[in-house]
Design a protein around this motif. Structure first.
Motif: not given
Lengths: 295, 391
Positions: A256-257, A261, A264-267
């Motif tokens: 996420a960090g 773009t 991170s939404p697919y962590r």
């Protein structure tokens, strides 16, 4: 570098939660070879119990935490006695499906009683930020990590140093032989459920406080991730669940960090991808024993 | 024999049709209007006040003798913020014989029911669906979908102008919900407008809709050099982000701006308490801070109406938009002198500028409302200031 260390702290806080939930999965699996898919809902139940203890019973936080753990332990015991015990001699699939059914039941009953909207968890602590030479730690993160470590030590003590723990380990190794040695298998299994449920409830209360909200479906995703953590660490292994939980939390924070773009939404997807890789490379998990089943 | 059977079938069909027309004639002295709203679920805080305002508008218009002497009656269904249910509700409303549909509250639900509305020639009038695609059918306007609110691009534009001009910010970071069209579009238009104003988006952080932990993204943003944080999302996520930002080192007092999704009584709770909600600004369609006579009248009458209905509530922006939507529909029915769904549509499209509680409203060619916007400043969770921005 400092940002990286801050991300590690974020990951450890989240990982603590996963580790606490993963312990319940792994203990139950270790003792009766059941993947208790209702475990995530115990975590959710614990969060609601903690919230109600604070808002309705007006208990101080630590008493509310203990209250939630006790109530959830009782719920765990009831579920075990009512839903799983009668199925102990039937196929594993039957028990697994029952676990999924219990999970839906708990979710829907909670939605019915508490409503299907998000409720805010009362903020009982003023959050402070401590600055340790650029590494900033939030007081809640310290609380989560602290409570988790204390509970883990307590669990290790029970499992390794007490008669009850010895009985749990004995049942895990060979149920029939334990009966012959005078172990009360039924009670041991029940207590294992109680301990696992209490740990999940603690995680639920802590996450409620940390994320400031509780809602009936909150157990689903963390439950699955904690299951991944348990498998990652080697299902059945208590130290494995702890390591697995922290590993998943850290990985999520780092994706996420630093994922940008793009990633991170697919962590969550990254976490599940990891499960697949671990299962391919080391099917028994990091600390799992590779036991061959006799045909 | 075959002839006899077909004759029999023909009689049955005609009989059936006659029965149908008989029932619709029975309802001829009332005007049935459908309501399809998010009354439970994550966004019920938008749906419930809208239902209240619809009911208030109906009770007022009926008390004044109805429209052209006919009383108005609402048929209300809950879609629970679920697209499948929203579609089912619409099918039920069509069966019930409504002349138009008010709702839904969110863009997602409205877009789910728009194709069905077009197919059946029925107006869908959303008070608060602000996504620009709501009134569109591909690249052309959907003739049957209207709204009483301004659209997402307008908000992104206003917010960018507000950041550049009122907050004197040139560097902005954005938090975007990757699972939400609302969020992604706001961020896109905001970025475009900010660049036009000579500003710059330093960093955009994305998250999934179901995420509840934003610490990692926020820690990453905190290491950047910027003036304003733009959270392009509803309160459900934005509240949590605000709360977690305030406990993230470097973001304790940073200025946060957001869209009308911030308008939610749960925002302060989700942010961990009102003390976390300072230096927060959001764009909206309505503010009870206004001393406009229409606004103060509505605030009082809505409160009185909800009190009489059992659960007293202050007038929210959703209530105000819904109230305007209901009256615009009434005006259209009145002007059409007909309860034919097609006539109502035509009349709504050509409705002259309507003076409502949220300002003077007219439709542009794409059925979007053209009207002023308010920018509200929150201090300790309380709205303290409203800046008006004209289109």
């Amino acid at each position: 570098m400092l940002e990286f260390l801050n991300q590690i702290i974020n990951g450890l806080s989240l990982g603590s939660i996963y580790a606490l939930v993963a312990l319940g999965y792994t203990m139950v699996y270790g003792i009766i070879r059941l993947i208790n898919f209702a475990h995530g809902e115990i975590y959710m139940f614990g969060a609601f119990a903690g919230m109600l203890a604070i808002t309705v019973l007006r208990l101080p936080f630590f008493l509310a935490l203990i209250f939630a753990m006790v109530v959830s332990a009782l719920l765990g015991v009831v579920i075990e006695r009512v839903a799983y015990k009668p199925l102990r001699k039937s196929t594993k699939t039957a028990a697994l499906i029952t676990a999924i059914g219990i999970s839906f039941l708990l979710q829907n009953v909670t939605a019915m009683v508490m409503g299907n909207n998000t409720s805010a968890f009362p903020q009982v602590f003023d959050q402070k930020v401590y600055d340790l030479g650029g590494i900033r730690i939030n007081s809640l993160q310290i609380l989560i990590f602290g409570v988790t470590i204390v509970l883990m030590f307590l669990l290790q003590f029970i499992v390794l140093k007490t008669k009850l723990g010895r009985a749990m380990r004995a049942v895990a190794v060979d149920k029939d032989a334990s009966v012959l040695m005078g172990v009360n298998v039924d009670n041991t299994i029940t207590i294992t459920f109680a301990i696992g449920s209490a740990l999940a409830a603690a995680a639920g209360v802590l996450i409620g406080l940390y994320h400031i909200r509780v809602v009936f479906w909150m157990g689903t995703a963390p439950g699955l991730k904690a299951f991944v953590a348990a498998v990652f660490g080697g299902i059945g292994s208590i130290p494995g669940a702890m390591i697995g939980g922290f590993a998943i939390g850290l990985m999520e924070a780092l994706v996420a960090g630093y994922g940008g773009t793009m990633w991170s939404p697919y962590r969550d997807a990254v976490v599940y991808l990891l499960l697949i890789i671990v299962l391919l490379v080391k099917p028994s998990g990091l600390l799992g024993k590779n036991v061959k089943e006799k045909v | 024999m075959k002839k006899l059977i077909s004759l029999l079938v023909a009689f049955l069909v005609i009989g059936g049709l006659a029965a149908c027309s008989a029932t619709s004639e029975e309802k001829a002295d009332t005007i049935l209007i459908g309501v399809n709203l998010e009354l439970t679920g994550d966004v019920s805080v938008y749906g419930v006040p809208e239902r209240n305002a619809f009911e208030q508008a109906v009770s007022e218009v009926n008390a004044a003798g109805g429209i052209d002497g006919k009383l108005v009656e609402l048929v209300i269904y809950d879609n629970a913020y679920d697209q499948a249910k929203a579609v089912q509700n619409t099918e039920k409303l069509i069966e019930d014989g409504v002349v138009a549909i008010l709702g839904s509250a969110t863009s997602g639900m409205t877009m789910a029911i728009a194709p069905l509305a077009k197919e059946n020639g029925l107006v869908v009038f959303t008070p608060s669906g602000t996504n620009s695609a709501v009134t569109m059918d591909g690249t052309v306007v959907n003739p049957y979908v209207f709204r009483s609110c301004f659209i997402d691009p307008f908000q992104g534009q206003v917010l960018a102008n507000f950041a550049s001009n009122d907050l004197a910010a040139s560097k902005v970071v954005i938090m975007v919900n990757n699972g939400s069209e609302y969020s992604k579009e706001l961020a896109r238009i905001f970025t475009e407008q900010l660049n036009k104003n000579g500003g710059q988006v330093v960093e955009t952080a994305s998250y999934a809709d179901s995420d509840t932990d934003y610490k990692a993204s926020l820690t990453s943003l905190a290491s950047k050099d910027f003036d304003v944080l733009f959270i392009a999302d509803y309160a459900k996520n934005a509240g949590l982000i605000i709360g977690q930002a305030r406990s993230t080192a470097g973001l304790e007092t940073v200025k946060i701006i957001g869209p009308d999704g911030f308008e939610d009584p749960q925002l302060n709770d989700l942010a961990g308490g009102a003390q976390n909600v300072s230096n927060v600004y959001f764009s909206t369609h309505f503010s009870s801070l206004s001393d406009n006579q229409k606004v103060t009248d509505f605030v009082a009458s809505y409160q009185a109406f909800t009190k009489a209905a059992g659960k007293e509530e202050p007038a929210s922006v959703f209530a105000a938009l819904a109230y305007d939507a209901a009256y615009m529909l009434f005006a259209a029915i009145d002007a059409a002198d007909s309860t034919d769904p097609q006539a109502i549509r035509d009349s709504l499209e050509s409705l002259p500028a309507f003076s409502g509680v949220t300002g003077d409203i007219s439709f542009d060619a794409l059925h979007n409302a053209v009207k002023p916007a308010f920018l509200i400043e929150l201090n300790n969770g309380v709205a303290v200031n409203a800046t008006i921005v004209n289109p």
